[in-house]
Design a protein around this motif. Structure first.
Motif, PDB file in Angstrom:
ATOM      1  N   PRO A  11     -23.780 -14.711  -5.900  1.00  0.00           N
ATOM      2  CA  PRO A  11     -22.559 -16.390  -5.216  1.00  0.00           C
ATOM      3  C   PRO A  11     -23.235 -17.262  -4.765  1.00  0.00           C
ATOM      4  O   PRO A  11     -24.751 -17.099  -5.070  1.00  0.00           O
ATOM      5  CB  PRO A  11     -23.023 -15.286  -4.129  1.00  0.00           C
ATOM      6  N   GLU A  13     -24.974 -18.286  -2.130  1.00  0.00           N
ATOM      7  CA  GLU A  13     -26.043 -18.314  -1.105  1.00  0.00           C
ATOM      8  C   GLU A  13     -26.971 -17.413  -2.911  1.00  0.00           C
ATOM      9  O   GLU A  13     -28.639 -18.423  -1.476  1.00  0.00           O
ATOM     10  CB  GLU A  13     -25.378 -16.906  -0.618  1.00  0.00           C
ATOM     11  N   ARG A  48     -22.468 -17.484 -11.905  1.00  0.00           N
ATOM     12  CA  ARG A  48     -22.471 -16.422 -11.445  1.00  0.00           C
ATOM     13  C   ARG A  48     -23.209 -15.618 -12.596  1.00  0.00           C
ATOM     14  O   ARG A  48     -22.732 -14.439 -12.727  1.00  0.00           O
ATOM     15  CB  ARG A  48     -20.827 -16.571 -12.035  1.00  0.00           C
ATOM     16  N   GLN A 315     -25.081 -25.846  -1.281  1.00  0.00           N
ATOM     17  CA  GLN A 315     -24.432 -24.459  -1.091  1.00  0.00           C
ATOM     18  C   GLN A 315     -22.751 -25.352  -0.781  1.00  0.00           C
ATOM     19  O   GLN A 315     -21.785 -24.704  -1.602  1.00  0.00           O
ATOM     20  CB  GLN A 315     -24.600 -23.868  -0.008  1.00  0.00           C
ATOM     21  N   ARG A 319     -19.672 -24.507  -3.609  1.00  0.00           N
ATOM     22  CA  ARG A 319     -19.037 -24.039  -2.336  1.00  0.00           C
ATOM     23  C   ARG A 319     -17.468 -24.538  -2.776  1.00  0.00           C
ATOM     24  O   ARG A 319     -16.152 -24.238  -3.406  1.00  0.00           O
ATOM     25  CB  ARG A 319     -18.260 -23.097  -1.312  1.00  0.00           C
TER      26      ARG A 319
END
Length: 336
Positions: A11, A13, A48, A315, A319
């Motif tokens: 992810p 994060e 990913r 981040q 996103r």
């Protein structure tokens, strides 16, 4: 030096700020003090993990990079580059793509072989230079070198609000083509109209095939002028087979990626009955990068920048990119 790093695929994060040593340069390299980096659609995919792509870990993301030369290796010709010179970087190297299989530029300093440096002309800002070459140079090669786009042709661009999509709109409009852009929100569609798209389709409200037939008529194998001459589809997935139904006899389908899936269903009947040409584009050549820089310097267009943020906000920026809340490019400021 500050750097954005991920140690494991997963992810958003997993992206963290870390302090790393400033790299040493070899005799054929320059030390670049990075000023700005922009994000690309493949960045969340690499994070990913992409099947078949071996990404060395830990990885520093970032392929589109601009900076200033701080040190020059002993074998770098003095007549080519100088300390303090602004340069972009060609991230596609013999040892891999930066940000994919070779560490990228989301860090304060970068050691780069001199042959991958591209001088930035006056008239091109730091932020504009950081938008190149992945999206714009690829779009240039796909449309013109591979696709042979001509003035007056009709072009359908799927996923048009991303970096490659907005690049294709601007380049196609500048070449005198008529552009139909597909996206998924009223705000994005308004932005694409401002870029010069003559027609926009809200893919969340109307099937893009039906919309093309409404605008131009249904393509036919015998007689009629329905459909578009060119469809740009770098999404793949569910849109791939459907896109054949929008293209006229003898038309072209262009692709440079598969953000929506690389193994879609297809319909071979359209390929033979409409004599379609399916043309792939694997990135860009140096000449495309140089031509785009000169077009910006000449004021013929400017890259679409959604926003400029600090590298520490990676981040949130990643996103928004992954969740398709971006129109154009997000630029990260690394240093002043």
């Amino acid at each position: 030096m500050r750097a954005v790093v991920f140690d494991h695929h997963g992810p958003i994060e997993n992206l963290v700020m870390r302090d790393l040593p400033i790299p040493e340069i070899g005799p054929d390299q320059c030390l670049i003090k990075v000023r700005a980096v922009s994000l690309n659609g493949f960045d969340p995919m690499v994070l990913r993990g992409i099947p078949g792509l071996k990404t060395p870990l830990p990885m520093i993301p970032g392929a589109d990079i601009m900076g200033v030369i701080e040190k020059i290796g002993a074998d770098v010709p003095e007549e080519r580059f100088s300390i303090g010179q602004r340069v972009g970087i060609d991230p596609s190297t013999e040892t891999g793509m930066m940000g994919e299989t070779r560490r990228g530029g989301m860090c304060e300093y970068l050691a780069v072989e001199e042959r991958f440096l591209v001088p930035i002309p006056d008239g091109v800002t730091d932020h504009q230079a950081a938008c190149l070459p992945t999206a714009y140079a690829t779009a240039h090669r796909m449309l013109f070198t591979r696709g042979q786009l001509q003035a007056g042709e009709k072009v359908l661009i799927l996923g048009a609000s991303g970096g490659v999509g907005t690049s294709c709109i601007q380049l196609a409009v500048s070449a005198g083509a008529e552009v139909v852009a597909v996206s998924s929100s009223a705000a994005k569609l308004a932005a694409l109209k401002d870029l010069g798209a003559q027609h926009v389709i809200d893919g969340s409200q109307e099937d893009f095939v039906d919309a093309v037939w409404r605008i131009y008529g249904k393509p036919r194998t015998r007689g009629g002028e329905g459909g578009v001459d060119v469809c740009v589809n770098y999404s793949g997935g569910d849109s791939w087979a459907k896109s054949f139904r929008t293209v006229c006899k003898g038309g072209r389908i262009l692709t440079c990626g598969a953000t929506g899936g690389y193994d879609p269903k297809t319909d071979i009947r359209y390929i033979w009955s409409f004599e379609h040409k399916i043309l792939g584009c694997n990135g860009w050549e140096r000449v495309d990068h140089l031509q785009i820089l000169q077009m910006i310097a000449d004021g013929r267009f400017s890259p679409v920048i959604d926003r400029v943020v600090d590298m520490g906000d990676i981040q949130e920026a990643m996103r928004d990119l992954a969740e398709r809340r971006v129109t154009g490019k997000v630029v990260l400021e690394v240093g002043p």
